[in-house]
Write a protein that holds these residues in place. Structure first.
Motif, short mmCIF file in Angstrom:
data_model
loop_
_atom_site.label_atom_id
_atom_site.label_comp_id
_atom_site.label_asym_id
_atom_site.label_seq_id
_atom_site.Cartn_x
_atom_site.Cartn_y
_atom_site.Cartn_z
N GLN A 168 0.83 -1.23 0.15
CA GLN A 168 -0.02 0.19 -0.01
C GLN A 168 0.82 1.26 0.01
N PHE A 199 -3.01 3.64 -3.66
CA PHE A 199 -2.99 2.62 -4.61
C PHE A 199 -1.89 1.56 -3.80
N ASN A 200 -2.31 0.46 -4.07
CA ASN A 200 -1.39 -0.26 -3.81
C ASN A 200 -0.10 -0.47 -4.80
N LEU A 257 -4.62 -2.39 -11.26
CA LEU A 257 -4.50 -1.28 -10.38
C LEU A 257 -5.53 -1.22 -9.47
N GLN A 258 -5.04 -1.22 -8.23
CA GLN A 258 -5.84 -1.75 -7.04
C GLN A 258 -5.81 -0.58 -5.96
N LEU A 259 -7.13 0.12 -5.69
CA LEU A 259 -6.96 1.06 -4.74
C LEU A 259 -7.47 0.61 -3.32
N TRP A 282 -11.24 7.96 -12.05
CA TRP A 282 -9.89 7.38 -12.58
C TRP A 282 -9.59 8.35 -13.61
N TRP A 299 -5.55 9.47 -16.05
CA TRP A 299 -4.43 9.23 -16.29
C TRP A 299 -3.74 10.23 -17.30
N SER A 354 -10.89 -1.08 -8.45
CA SER A 354 -9.77 -1.53 -9.39
C SER A 354 -10.26 -1.47 -10.69
N ARG A 400 -4.10 8.37 -11.34
CA ARG A 400 -4.65 8.63 -10.02
C ARG A 400 -6.02 8.34 -9.85
N ALA A 459 -6.16 10.11 -4.41
CA ALA A 459 -5.11 9.15 -3.97
C ALA A 459 -3.69 9.61 -4.88
N VAL A 489 0.33 6.65 -9.14
CA VAL A 489 1.45 5.68 -9.37
C VAL A 489 1.75 5.71 -10.92
#
Length: 681
Positions: free
Chosen positions: A233, A333-334, A348-350, A364, A366, A383, A398, A412, A415
């Motif tokens: 995480q 985000f993980n 992509l996992q939140l 979401w 990008w 996700s 994000r 978030a 990543v």
């Protein structure tokens, strides 16, 4: 090593990887170049002869010296320093006992003031004829090969005569040197390397300590295995559990694994044995505030039979722990893998704390480097999955949580996706459909471009090259997968090409051309004009020439520091703006890393130069920057590489720089790598 992907080539901020292995070139005035030369190099030598070379045309001033360098013929690098077997190389007289390993090299000499290069001679070839029949060498290890694999070779050719022995030598871009951690048993070569290698092997026949013959070189390459980490995480609350999994590619029986949790402030570390099963690389740790600001690394180790151990691959992720009030919501985000291969899934996992409530929405977005944030098609909830392709390399993602109960949205931290297939081209292929066997003048031409496998990109460009034209022309305004136009006589024999591009127009993949067959009829030509207010400033690095190979570290003359020199690879600046407002290109380097060891970027300095510019271009190099060993920031802060005042600098210019690293004598041995970033304003 850092590799350039298509979208990186379009940025005004480009990166180049600096690896310690080679030197620099500096330009001087034409008048000086005619005077400064090398004399005494014979047309050819035999092993054991003495190369007796001298400097002509220059007398040393106080504080000046000469530095001799050799490099393989055909190389564009700066080569390796050579001091010879005599004692007067620095004053202009090089004596070197020649062996077979110097064949097909070339020699140059630099005039230096301290460590600053004032001028350099042209390169003079060295030819050495073998005294005896050479042997041959073959690389018999696997391809591709990785640390831990059996790195082997075979000696071929005649039998050795009395008094002869063999030696295995290796090189990347410099001189041939003995291959380390290598044994020769009869005609079998076995190597147990500790670090990656991408270069050449050769086998020498040695007699009385001199290499009297050398084989043709053979390419040899082996690297570290890929280690990817997922599941970490972005931030943990005190009391939560860290759950991370790792994968290794390619797997190998006998590798052993360990997790290392290192405090970024004190560098103290805890090590957790992960066993030898690559299918069970998982770690769970309860999180306390004591684990904040740590780095978690998974290392794959390979133990050689001779007793030494190689780092066969590793990956690291940051660990952050928060003691924020539990009532404060968190969204993060993980962690993603260090990089992905084309065609593999990117999950992509939140994580949301507290969990989503009815009516909560997640948006979401990008963005590509240098671009704007846009919505991620089809992404909802916590996700989303995309398929890795090279077009996604460097893309940030994000997410924004808007609660149904009201309050400020929660964003978030982004990543970044990295896709790296180690130089392979994109898998996507573009084809054009709908081409008829023939058209009559006035018919509608409808062409459709398609890409397989599918891509996240959806901007197209269409090009036409009419019969007799030397190059294709971009069709203005045609940016969808379908192109329509009326058939005209001037399109007979024309070829059409479709190109899939990034949002800013940078090419990604394109089709093969298709040919149109239009029979006679009235036609018109469309002429487009480039307005004076159009144009752009672009700085770029050749993706095939973006690695600087530095010289091996050598002790300075006062034995108080390690030094390494190198030559910045060409940086191209193109300014097509009609207003010619001028520009400045600057560079800044990050920290050098060698596994877990770090050398601050301030230890790198440079001497900029302009290697090419249009007539009256007005481009001038930036000031020299001294490495910050004792004082100063070196290139750890942004410094100008070159600039052009208003009214100058249009067209294409090429920039370079001589590089110098000065490191403390406490530096841990190894290969250090860093990234230097260029910006243009």
């Amino acid at each position: 090593m850092i590799t350039e992907t298509p979208h990186r080539r379009r940025l005004a901020a480009l990166t180049g990887l600096v690896t310690l292995l080679a030197g620099l070139l500096l330009a001087g005035s034409p008048a000086r170049a005619a005077e400064f030369a090398i004399t005494g190099v014979a047309a050819s030598y035999r092993p054991g002869d003495l190369l007796d070379a001298r400097v002509a045309g220059v007398t040393l001033d106080t504080g000046q010296s000469f530095q001799w360098r050799v490099r393989p013929i055909g190389s564009t690098g700066a080569g390796s320093a050579i001091s010879g077997t005599g004692a007067d190389a620095a004053t202009g007289h090089l004596e070197q006992v020649v062996d077979a390993g110097l064949d097909d090299y070339e020699l140059s000499v630099r005039l230096r003031s301290g460590t600053t290069v004032l001028h350099q001679t042209a390169w003079t070839p060295i030819a050495v004829t073998d005294l005896v029949e050479p042997l041959g060498v073959e690389f018999t290890g696997p391809s591709p090969a990785y640390l831990g694999d059996p790195i082997t070779g075979a000696i071929t050719g005649r039998q050795l005569d009395t008094g002869e022995t063999v030696a295995l030598v290796a090189r990347t871009t410099g001189r041939w040197t003995p291959a380390l951690f290598t044994t020769i048993d009869g005609r079998t070569i076995s190597s147990e390397p500790l670090s990656p290698f991408d270069g050449e092997w050769a086998i020498q026949v040695v007699r009385d300590g001199i290499a009297v013959a050398q084989s043709e070189p053979v390419a040899v390459e082996y690297g570290r295995r890929e280690v990817l980490l997922e599941g970490v995480q972005g931030v943990y609350r005190v009391g939560q559990t860290l759950r991370v999994s790792g994968t290794v590619h390619p797997v190998k029986d006998g590798l052993r694994y360990s997790w290392i949790l290192r405090d970024n402030a004190t560098f103290e570390a805890q090590t957790f044995d992960a066993g030898t099963d690559p299918a069970n690389l998982a770690l769970e740790l309860p999180m306390t505030l004591a684990e904040d600001d740590h780095t978690l690394t998974l290392v794959a180790w390979w133990d050689y039979r001779e007793g030494h151990t190689a780092n066969a691959g590793q990956a690291a992720v940051p660990i952050n722990v928060s003691d924020a009030d539990p009532s404060t919501p968190l969204l993060f985000f993980n962690s993603l893998g260090d990089h992905y291969h084309q065609g593999s899934p990117i999950n992509l996992q939140l994580a949301a704390d507290p969990p989503l409530a009815d009516g909560d929405t997640v948006a979401w977005e990008w963005r590509w480097p240098g671009g704007n944030w846009t919505a991620v098609p089809g992404a909802t909830g916590l996700s989303h999955q995309v398929v890795a392709e090279q077009a996604l390399d460097g893309v940030e993602v994000r997410a924004t949580l808007t609660a149904a109960s009201g309050g400020d949205p929660l964003v978030a931290e982004p990543v970044t996706i990295h896709v790296d297939d180690h130089g392979a081209p994109p898998h996507q292929r573009v084809t054009i459909g709908g081409v008829a066997d023939g058209y009559a003048a006035g018919d509608e031409i409808t062409l459709t471009a398609s890409v397989e496998p599918g891509s996240v990109l959806d901007r197209w460009e269409w090009y036409v090259q009419r019969a007799g034209e030397s190059e294709p022309t971009l069709i203005d305004g045609a940016h969808t997968a379908q192109f329509r136009t009326a058939a005209t006589a001037d399109l007979h024999g024309a070829t059409m090409t479709a190109r899939l591009t990034f949002a800013d127009g940078t090419p990604y993949v394109e089709s093969a051309p298709v040919t149109l067959n239009v029979e006679g009829g009235p036609s018109q030509r469309i002429v487009a004009t480039l307005p004076e207010d159009e144009g752009a400033l672009v700085v770029s690095v050749d993706p095939e020439d973006d690695v600087v190979t530095m010289s091996d570290f050598e002790l300075g003359t006062a034995a108080d520091r390690w030094t390494s020199t190198g030559d910045l690879r060409p940086v191209t600046v193109t300014d097509t703006r009609a207003t010619a407002p001028g520009w400045v290109v600057s560079g800044q380097v990050g920290d050098f890393t060698n596994g877990g060891d770090i050398l601050d970027g301030k230890h790198l300095g440079w001497t900029p130069l302009v290697t090419e510019q249009p007539d009256d271009g007005g481009v001038t190099p930036g000031a020299a920057v001294t490495p910050g060993l004792a004082t100063g920031d070196g290139l750890s802060i942004s410094n100008p590489l070159a600039s052009a005042p208003a009214g100058d600098g249009t067209g294409t210019s090429r920039l370079g720089a001589g590089l110098l690293i000065e490191a403390p004598t406490t530096l841990v041995p190894g290969t250090y790598e860093a990234t230097i970033t260029f910006t243009a304003i």
